[in-house]
Write a protein that holds these residues in place. Sequence first.
Motif, PDB file in Angstrom:
ATOM      1  N   VAL A 226       0.844  -1.197   0.000  1.00 22.07           N
ATOM      2  CA  VAL A 226       0.000   0.000   0.000  1.00 22.07           C
ATOM      3  C   VAL A 226       0.877   1.244   0.000  1.00 22.07           C
ATOM      4  O   VAL A 226       1.854   1.329   0.752  1.00 22.07           O
ATOM      5  N   CYS A 227       0.526   2.221  -0.844  1.00 14.86           N
ATOM      6  CA  CYS A 227       1.233   3.498  -0.873  1.00 14.86           C
ATOM      7  C   CYS A 227       0.302   4.596  -0.367  1.00 14.86           C
ATOM      8  O   CYS A 227      -0.901   4.583  -0.670  1.00 14.86           O
ATOM      9  N   TYR A 228       0.848   5.530   0.408  1.00 12.14           N
ATOM     10  CA  TYR A 228       0.054   6.562   1.057  1.00 12.14           C
ATOM     11  C   TYR A 228       0.427   7.934   0.489  1.00 12.14           C
ATOM     12  O   TYR A 228       1.593   8.322   0.463  1.00 12.14           O
ATOM     13  N   ILE A 229      -0.596   8.659   0.040  1.00  7.77           N
ATOM     14  CA  ILE A 229      -0.396   9.928  -0.651  1.00  7.77           C
ATOM     15  C   ILE A 229      -1.142  11.049   0.080  1.00  7.77           C
ATOM     16  O   ILE A 229      -2.317  10.884   0.449  1.00  7.77           O
ATOM     17  N   ALA A 230      -0.484  12.165   0.279  1.00 10.06           N
ATOM     18  CA  ALA A 230      -1.122  13.319   0.914  1.00 10.06           C
ATOM     19  C   ALA A 230      -2.159  13.912  -0.031  1.00 10.06           C
ATOM     20  O   ALA A 230      -1.855  14.202  -1.190  1.00 10.06           O
ATOM     21  N   ALA A 231      -3.386  14.053   0.432  1.00  8.09           N
ATOM     22  CA  ALA A 231      -4.460  14.635  -0.379  1.00  8.09           C
ATOM     23  C   ALA A 231      -4.504  16.144  -0.129  1.00  8.09           C
ATOM     24  O   ALA A 231      -4.419  16.594   1.018  1.00  8.09           O
ATOM     25  N   GLU A 232      -4.662  16.921  -1.182  1.00  7.29           N
ATOM     26  CA  GLU A 232      -4.627  18.385  -1.083  1.00  7.29           C
ATOM     27  C   GLU A 232      -5.781  19.031  -1.852  1.00  7.29           C
ATOM     28  O   GLU A 232      -6.386  18.428  -2.717  1.00  7.29           O
ATOM     29  N   HIS A 233      -6.044  20.286  -1.507  1.00  2.07           N
ATOM     30  CA  HIS A 233      -6.985  21.158  -2.254  1.00  2.07           C
ATOM     31  C   HIS A 233      -8.378  20.542  -2.447  1.00  2.07           C
ATOM     32  O   HIS A 233      -8.758  20.244  -3.583  1.00  2.07           O
ATOM     33  N   PRO A 234      -9.202  20.426  -1.415  1.00  2.00           N
ATOM     34  CA  PRO A 234      -8.832  20.725  -0.023  1.00  2.00           C
ATOM     35  C   PRO A 234      -8.250  19.492   0.664  1.00  2.00           C
ATOM     36  O   PRO A 234      -8.473  18.360   0.212  1.00  2.00           O
ATOM     37  N   GLN A 235      -7.521  19.729   1.736  1.00  2.00           N
ATOM     38  CA  GLN A 235      -6.987  18.614   2.506  1.00  2.00           C
ATOM     39  C   GLN A 235      -8.101  18.034   3.373  1.00  2.00           C
ATOM     40  O   GLN A 235      -8.675  18.729   4.199  1.00  2.00           O
ATOM     41  N   PRO A 236      -8.449  16.756   3.185  1.00  2.00           N
ATOM     42  CA  PRO A 236      -9.497  16.157   4.020  1.00  2.00           C
ATOM     43  C   PRO A 236      -8.985  15.947   5.447  1.00  2.00           C
ATOM     44  O   PRO A 236      -7.911  15.376   5.648  1.00  2.00           O
ATOM     45  N   THR A 237      -9.711  16.454   6.421  1.00  2.00           N
ATOM     46  CA  THR A 237      -9.303  16.320   7.820  1.00  2.00           C
ATOM     47  C   THR A 237     -10.517  16.002   8.690  1.00  2.00           C
ATOM     48  O   THR A 237     -11.663  16.149   8.261  1.00  2.00           O
ATOM     49  N   ARG A 238     -10.250  15.592   9.902  1.00  5.38           N
ATOM     50  CA  ARG A 238     -11.311  15.423  10.895  1.00  5.38           C
ATOM     51  C   ARG A 238     -10.811  15.971  12.231  1.00  5.38           C
ATOM     52  O   ARG A 238      -9.611  15.839  12.557  1.00  5.38           O
ATOM     53  N   LEU A 239     -11.702  16.580  12.975  1.00  8.37           N
ATOM     54  CA  LEU A 239     -11.350  17.151  14.280  1.00  8.37           C
ATOM     55  C   LEU A 239     -11.588  16.110  15.364  1.00  8.37           C
ATOM     56  O   LEU A 239     -12.700  15.607  15.523  1.00  8.37           O
ATOM     57  N   ILE A 240     -10.540  15.779  16.099  1.00  8.82           N
ATOM     58  CA  ILE A 240     -10.639  14.832  17.215  1.00  8.82           C
ATOM     59  C   ILE A 240     -10.769  15.632  18.510  1.00  8.82           C
ATOM     60  O   ILE A 240      -9.983  16.545  18.771  1.00  8.82           O
ATOM     61  N   THR A 241     -11.769  15.291  19.306  1.00  9.22           N
ATOM     62  CA  THR A 241     -12.032  16.023  20.541  1.00  9.22           C
ATOM     63  C   THR A 241     -12.172  15.101  21.738  1.00  9.22           C
ATOM     64  O   THR A 241     -12.383  13.893  21.593  1.00  9.22           O
ATOM     65  N   LEU A 242     -12.050  15.687  22.914  1.00  7.34           N
ATOM     66  CA  LEU A 242     -12.381  15.005  24.168  1.00  7.34           C
ATOM     67  C   LEU A 242     -13.698  15.593  24.646  1.00  7.34           C
ATOM     68  O   LEU A 242     -13.792  16.808  24.850  1.00  7.34           O
ATOM     69  N   ALA A 243     -14.723  14.756  24.791  1.00  9.13           N
ATOM     70  CA  ALA A 243     -16.060  15.229  25.157  1.00  9.13           C
ATOM     71  C   ALA A 243     -16.450  14.727  26.538  1.00  9.13           C
ATOM     72  O   ALA A 243     -16.153  13.590  26.918  1.00  9.13           O
ATOM     73  N   TYR A 244     -17.143  15.596  27.293  1.00 10.95           N
ATOM     74  CA  TYR A 244     -17.647  15.210  28.607  1.00 10.95           C
ATOM     75  C   TYR A 244     -18.986  15.881  28.873  1.00 10.95           C
ATOM     76  O   TYR A 244     -19.384  16.809  28.159  1.00 10.95           O
ATOM     77  N   ARG A 245     -19.688  15.411  29.891  1.00  9.90           N
ATOM     78  CA  ARG A 245     -21.030  15.918  30.185  1.00  9.90           C
ATOM     79  C   ARG A 245     -20.968  17.353  30.721  1.00  9.90           C
ATOM     80  O   ARG A 245     -20.135  17.660  31.577  1.00  9.90           O
ATOM     81  N   PRO A 246     -21.871  18.226  30.254  1.00  9.54           N
ATOM     82  CA  PRO A 246     -21.937  19.591  30.793  1.00  9.54           C
ATOM     83  C   PRO A 246     -22.224  19.546  32.291  1.00  9.54           C
ATOM     84  O   PRO A 246     -23.031  18.749  32.760  1.00  9.54           O
ATOM     85  N   GLY A 247     -21.565  20.379  33.034  1.00  9.09           N
ATOM     86  CA  GLY A 247     -21.802  20.431  34.479  1.00  9.09           C
ATOM     87  C   GLY A 247     -21.026  19.414  35.277  1.00  9.09           C
ATOM     88  O   GLY A 247     -21.165  19.353  36.502  1.00  9.09           O
ATOM     89  N   SER A 248     -20.201  18.612  34.628  1.00 11.14           N
ATOM     90  CA  SER A 248     -19.435  17.602  35.355  1.00 11.14           C
ATOM     91  C   SER A 248     -18.436  18.252  36.307  1.00 11.14           C
ATOM     92  O   SER A 248     -17.738  19.193  35.936  1.00 11.14           O
ATOM     93  N   PRO A 249     -18.336  17.747  37.539  1.00  7.14           N
ATOM     94  CA  PRO A 249     -17.360  18.295  38.488  1.00  7.14           C
ATOM     95  C   PRO A 249     -15.923  17.923  38.127  1.00  7.14           C
ATOM     96  O   PRO A 249     -14.988  18.401  38.752  1.00  7.14           O
ATOM     97  N   LEU A 250     -15.761  17.056  37.124  1.00  9.65           N
ATOM     98  CA  LEU A 250     -14.421  16.659  36.710  1.00  9.65           C
ATOM     99  C   LEU A 250     -13.865  17.553  35.601  1.00  9.65           C
ATOM    100  O   LEU A 250     -12.899  17.191  34.927  1.00  9.65           O
ATOM    101  N   LYS A 251     -14.468  18.712  35.409  1.00 13.50           N
ATOM    102  CA  LYS A 251     -14.060  19.616  34.333  1.00 13.50           C
ATOM    103  C   LYS A 251     -12.563  19.893  34.346  1.00 13.50           C
ATOM    104  O   LYS A 251     -11.896  19.833  33.301  1.00 13.50           O
ATOM    105  N   SER A 252     -12.007  20.201  35.504  1.00 11.13           N
ATOM    106  CA  SER A 252     -10.589  20.519  35.612  1.00 11.13           C
ATOM    107  C   SER A 252      -9.733  19.339  35.179  1.00 11.13           C
ATOM    108  O   SER A 252      -8.701  19.512  34.509  1.00 11.13           O
ATOM    109  N   ARG A 253     -10.155  18.145  35.536  1.00  8.37           N
ATOM    110  CA  ARG A 253      -9.409  16.945  35.166  1.00  8.37           C
ATOM    111  C   ARG A 253      -9.389  16.769  33.649  1.00  8.37           C
ATOM    112  O   ARG A 253      -8.357  16.481  33.048  1.00  8.37           O
ATOM    113  N   TYR A 254     -10.540  16.941  33.021  1.00  8.36           N
ATOM    114  CA  TYR A 254     -10.626  16.772  31.568  1.00  8.36           C
ATOM    115  C   TYR A 254      -9.772  17.809  30.845  1.00  8.36           C
ATOM    116  O   TYR A 254      -9.146  17.516  29.824  1.00  8.36           O
ATOM    117  N   GLU A 255      -9.769  19.028  31.360  1.00  6.78           N
ATOM    118  CA  GLU A 255      -8.981  20.083  30.720  1.00  6.78           C
ATOM    119  C   GLU A 255      -7.486  19.772  30.790  1.00  6.78           C
ATOM    120  O   GLU A 255      -6.757  19.994  29.820  1.00  6.78           O
TER     121      GLU A 255
END
Length: 303
Positions: free
Chosen positions: A254-283
């Motif tokens: 398999v050969c891997y090629i950088a795709a451009e114009h536009p570059q396909p991307t995805r945003l990876i996030t860390l998600a948690y429940r609103p109001g969680s007391p563990l907010k500081s830990r997640y940050e």
Amino acid sequence: MNIRDLEYLVALSEHKHFRKAAEACYVSQPTLSGQIRKLEDELGVSLLERTSRRVLFTDAGLSLVAQAQKVLLEVKILTELASLQGESMAGPLHIGFIPTVGPYLLPQIIPTLKEAFPELELFLHEAQTHQLVQQLEEGKLDCMILASVKESEPFIELPLYDEPMMLAVPETHQWAQEKEIDMSRLHGETLLMLEDGHCLRNQALGFCFAAGARDDGRFKATSLETLRNMVAAGSGITLLPQLATPKEHCRDGVCYIAAEHPQPTRLITLAYRPGSPLKSRYEKLAETIKSKMSDIFEKHVQK
């Protein structure tokens, strides 16, 4: 009625089997059955249809399960508040990952997290997005790491990194020796894709459709590794997230090629429940991961 009884009830609703529910709660089957019966007697309603060989809940039982899940989530939050866990990086933390992120991200970040937070006890859970969302809502997970999608909008999301997608082609393909490729050249091409349920499928399809390409309806893969093997076998081409690709331009057919114009991307996030007391830990967790992945992607660009 006590909290443990509600845990038995919720476990039974999830497993639909007395023995499996009992094992999940670390009690004997007679103990769990007896407590469910006691709960019915106390409430004065039948929670289960006992004439069936399967575990079937009555309407009253289903209503109680839904309320019990809310109660257990509030108890979890109350416990976190009382112990002030959010201010420390110690104790258990249950994190969910989607299959197209976990196997490729975890080897990069686990050593760093263990070094930065040695007293943090990580429990890792892999499932598709819709399953992780449900588990986070029910309090079974503390947070989840996934590609940002519509289903994750109700939660607080901390951005971790933007991950480019690479075009993967067989080593015999006409594009195999190219380092970069304009997305417009995919016009009229057919790409191999993951099966329904994987958010990466929808994200990749969006870029493909915009470029004038389409997915191969004859085959849908269950994993990125299946996709890679299909490409290596010469069955087609596909888009793979950068972390799932090797450093070499070509490997194992398999050969891997950088795709451009536009570059396909995805945003990876860390998600948690609103109001969680563990907010500081997640940050703190998110900031550590973000810094580590910034270094990794910077080295990839330099390469």
